[in-house]
Write a protein that holds these residues in place. Structure first.
Motif, PDB file in Angstrom:
ATOM      1  N   MET B   1       0.850  -1.210   0.000  1.00  0.00           N
ATOM      2  CA  MET B   1       0.000   0.000   0.000  1.00  0.00           C
ATOM      3  C   MET B   1       0.877   1.249   0.000  1.00  0.00           C
ATOM      4  O   MET B   1       1.941   1.249   0.610  1.00  0.00           O
ATOM      5  CB  MET B   1      -0.904  -0.010   1.244  1.00  0.00           C
ATOM      6  N   PRO B   2       0.416   2.297  -0.679  1.00  0.00           N
ATOM      7  CA  PRO B   2       1.206   3.540  -0.717  1.00  0.00           C
ATOM      8  C   PRO B   2       1.422   4.089   0.686  1.00  0.00           C
ATOM      9  O   PRO B   2       0.523   4.072   1.517  1.00  0.00           O
ATOM     10  CB  PRO B   2       0.333   4.494  -1.539  1.00  0.00           C
ATOM     11  N   GLN B   3       2.612   4.593   0.927  1.00  0.00           N
ATOM     12  CA  GLN B   3       2.965   5.121   2.236  1.00  0.00           C
ATOM     13  C   GLN B   3       3.393   6.583   2.116  1.00  0.00           C
ATOM     14  O   GLN B   3       4.004   6.981   1.119  1.00  0.00           O
ATOM     15  CB  GLN B   3       4.148   4.327   2.823  1.00  0.00           C
ATOM     16  N   THR B  23      -1.175   5.685   3.312  1.00  0.00           N
ATOM     17  CA  THR B  23      -1.992   6.739   2.688  1.00  0.00           C
ATOM     18  C   THR B  23      -3.483   6.439   2.812  1.00  0.00           C
ATOM     19  O   THR B  23      -4.280   7.334   3.137  1.00  0.00           O
ATOM     20  CB  THR B  23      -1.613   6.898   1.198  1.00  0.00           C
ATOM     21  N   ASP B  24      -3.866   5.202   2.546  1.00  0.00           N
ATOM     22  CA  ASP B  24      -5.298   4.861   2.613  1.00  0.00           C
ATOM     23  C   ASP B  24      -5.856   5.051   4.017  1.00  0.00           C
ATOM     24  O   ASP B  24      -6.995   5.499   4.196  1.00  0.00           O
ATOM     25  CB  ASP B  24      -5.531   3.414   2.171  1.00  0.00           C
ATOM     26  N   THR B  25      -5.059   4.693   5.036  1.00  0.00           N
ATOM     27  CA  THR B  25      -5.512   4.864   6.423  1.00  0.00           C
ATOM     28  C   THR B  25      -5.698   6.346   6.732  1.00  0.00           C
ATOM     29  O   THR B  25      -6.713   6.755   7.320  1.00  0.00           O
ATOM     30  CB  THR B  25      -4.475   4.246   7.391  1.00  0.00           C
ATOM     31  N   ILE B  30      -9.523  10.957   7.604  1.00  0.00           N
ATOM     32  CA  ILE B  30      -9.951  12.304   7.185  1.00  0.00           C
ATOM     33  C   ILE B  30     -11.404  12.267   6.701  1.00  0.00           C
ATOM     34  O   ILE B  30     -12.218  13.116   7.079  1.00  0.00           O
ATOM     35  CB  ILE B  30      -9.020  12.838   6.068  1.00  0.00           C
ATOM     36  N   ASP B  31     -11.725  11.244   5.907  1.00  0.00           N
ATOM     37  CA  ASP B  31     -13.075  11.158   5.326  1.00  0.00           C
ATOM     38  C   ASP B  31     -14.141  10.835   6.366  1.00  0.00           C
ATOM     39  O   ASP B  31     -15.313  11.179   6.186  1.00  0.00           O
ATOM     40  CB  ASP B  31     -13.113  10.094   4.221  1.00  0.00           C
ATOM     41  N   ALA B  32     -13.736  10.163   7.445  1.00  0.00           N
ATOM     42  CA  ALA B  32     -14.723   9.746   8.445  1.00  0.00           C
ATOM     43  C   ALA B  32     -15.090  10.878   9.407  1.00  0.00           C
ATOM     44  O   ALA B  32     -16.069  10.760  10.144  1.00  0.00           O
ATOM     45  CB  ALA B  32     -14.187   8.552   9.237  1.00  0.00           C
ATOM     46  N   ALA B  33     -14.327  11.944   9.400  1.00  0.00           N
ATOM     47  CA  ALA B  33     -14.554  13.023  10.363  1.00  0.00           C
ATOM     48  C   ALA B  33     -15.216  14.220   9.700  1.00  0.00           C
ATOM     49  O   ALA B  33     -14.977  14.514   8.528  1.00  0.00           O
ATOM     50  CB  ALA B  33     -13.227  13.454  10.991  1.00  0.00           C
ATOM     51  N   LEU B  34     -16.045  14.916  10.473  1.00  0.00           N
ATOM     52  CA  LEU B  34     -16.706  16.117   9.962  1.00  0.00           C
ATOM     53  C   LEU B  34     -15.849  17.363  10.173  1.00  0.00           C
ATOM     54  O   LEU B  34     -15.900  18.289   9.372  1.00  0.00           O
ATOM     55  CB  LEU B  34     -18.048  16.339  10.670  1.00  0.00           C
TER      56      LEU B  34
END
Lengths: 212, 212
Positions: B1-3, B23-25, B30-34
């Motif tokens: 996975m990209p790092q 990167t995915d983590t 970021i996407d899960a937070a408002l």
């Protein structure tokens, strides 16, 4: 009601109608949140912000951590800014521009101080846990001197502080009042889920903890 | 996975086993937070941290606000530190010292840039709303040129970034494994409550919005 005195740092220019310097409001928001964000300036003029659990004792905000953690070891005698923000809902208006967030936020400024007295450290850690789970502290394996020593404790006076609160429905342009789209608030709720017992060690036949 | 490549600022010294440069983590947190917390340094060496809604487009983190807001107007060309933290649960151990928090956190460093092109601003605001409530943007009263002008848009490259994650049960001292207290995790859940229709204006006979 007692009020905090606005300073150059806490007097709100933007969104002034949402500003609140009422001490009880500020304290209630601090108490309702589990974590705050501590901003500090590192050597080389670099900003750093870290999330950490906090609690309150009277007009003091406390946080703790490994004694070597940067938001514990490097903040005393240095200015910090701390924000606590609870998101209560999303405000869905009839135009993108008037979409908003319902929230309760407190911002504090000041220079923290370190607590080094072991008895006071233990007292405050008990307060912290008691706030999270009332009555749990005496049930635990007692804290040791070396654990107390490894724990850094810092506090900031809740003096230069302000609250900012938005609640209620969207405020649309009058011309948009009959625009055919759903408008209102989507509340965001936080609840405790089902307790997840530790699969390791012995699990005595006792109830899950009471949560404050 | 990209790092992501750790730097002096993102390489973790404390809690290094919880560090994550995948990167995915980082993107998923970021996407899960408002909201995120933006820390910056004001003139006079004063730290400031403000909460703000954010969204992501590829390897860029975006936030917006009144064009005059300090975390919009004063951050471009100045270093910022941003933290996003999701609290997933409280970890109740058999000793106070091993109590902990299950969380997903991302910290970013860098120098933001301003987006001034109106078409790009509109495109990003649509992305933002579409993430919050998919399909809502085209239903709204269209955004105007003056609304676009009043909205400041800033972005930061997700390059100097790291995630820190704790999950799972408490990790107690072996000697405490049979201490007679409940131990485990109290999960903290976030859910949407019942939609609260705006009591003002006309409420068309449409369904509440789909939330992303």
């Amino acid at each position: 009601m007692p009020q905090l005195t606005p300073t150059d740092q806490t007097r709100m220019v933007r969104g002034a109608k949402r500003a609140n310097y009422d001490t009880d409001t500020v304290h209630a928001i601090i108490d309702a949140a589990l974590i705050c964000h501590v901003a500090q300036i590192l050597p080389g003029q670099k900003p750093l912000v870290t999330p950490t659990a906090h609690w309150r004792d009277g007009s003091w905000l406390y946080w703790h951590g490994l004694a070597s953690a940067r938001n514990v070891a490097a903040t005393p005698a240095q200015p910090v800014c701390i924000n606590i923000c609870l998101v209560d809902g999303l405000v869905m208006a009839r135009s993108a521009f008037h979409h908003s967030v319902n929230y309760r936020s407190v911002t504090l400024f000041g220079v923290p101080e370190t607590i080094t007295d072991p008895a006071e450290k233990e007292h405050q850690l008990e307060r912290f846990l008691d706030r999270v789970s009332p009555g749990r502290w005496p049930q635990l394996r007692p804290i040791t001197a070396s654990e107390l020593k490894a724990t850094g404790l810092v506090r900031l006076s809740i003096t230069e502080a302000s609250a900012k609160v938005r609640n209620g429905p969207p405020v649309d342009d009058e011309a948009d009042s009959d625009w055919p789209v759903w408008a209102g608030v989507m509340p965001l709720q936080r609840t405790w889920g089902n307790p997840e017992p530790d699969p390791a060690g012995l699990q005595p036949g006792v109830e899950p903890p009471l949560m404050g």
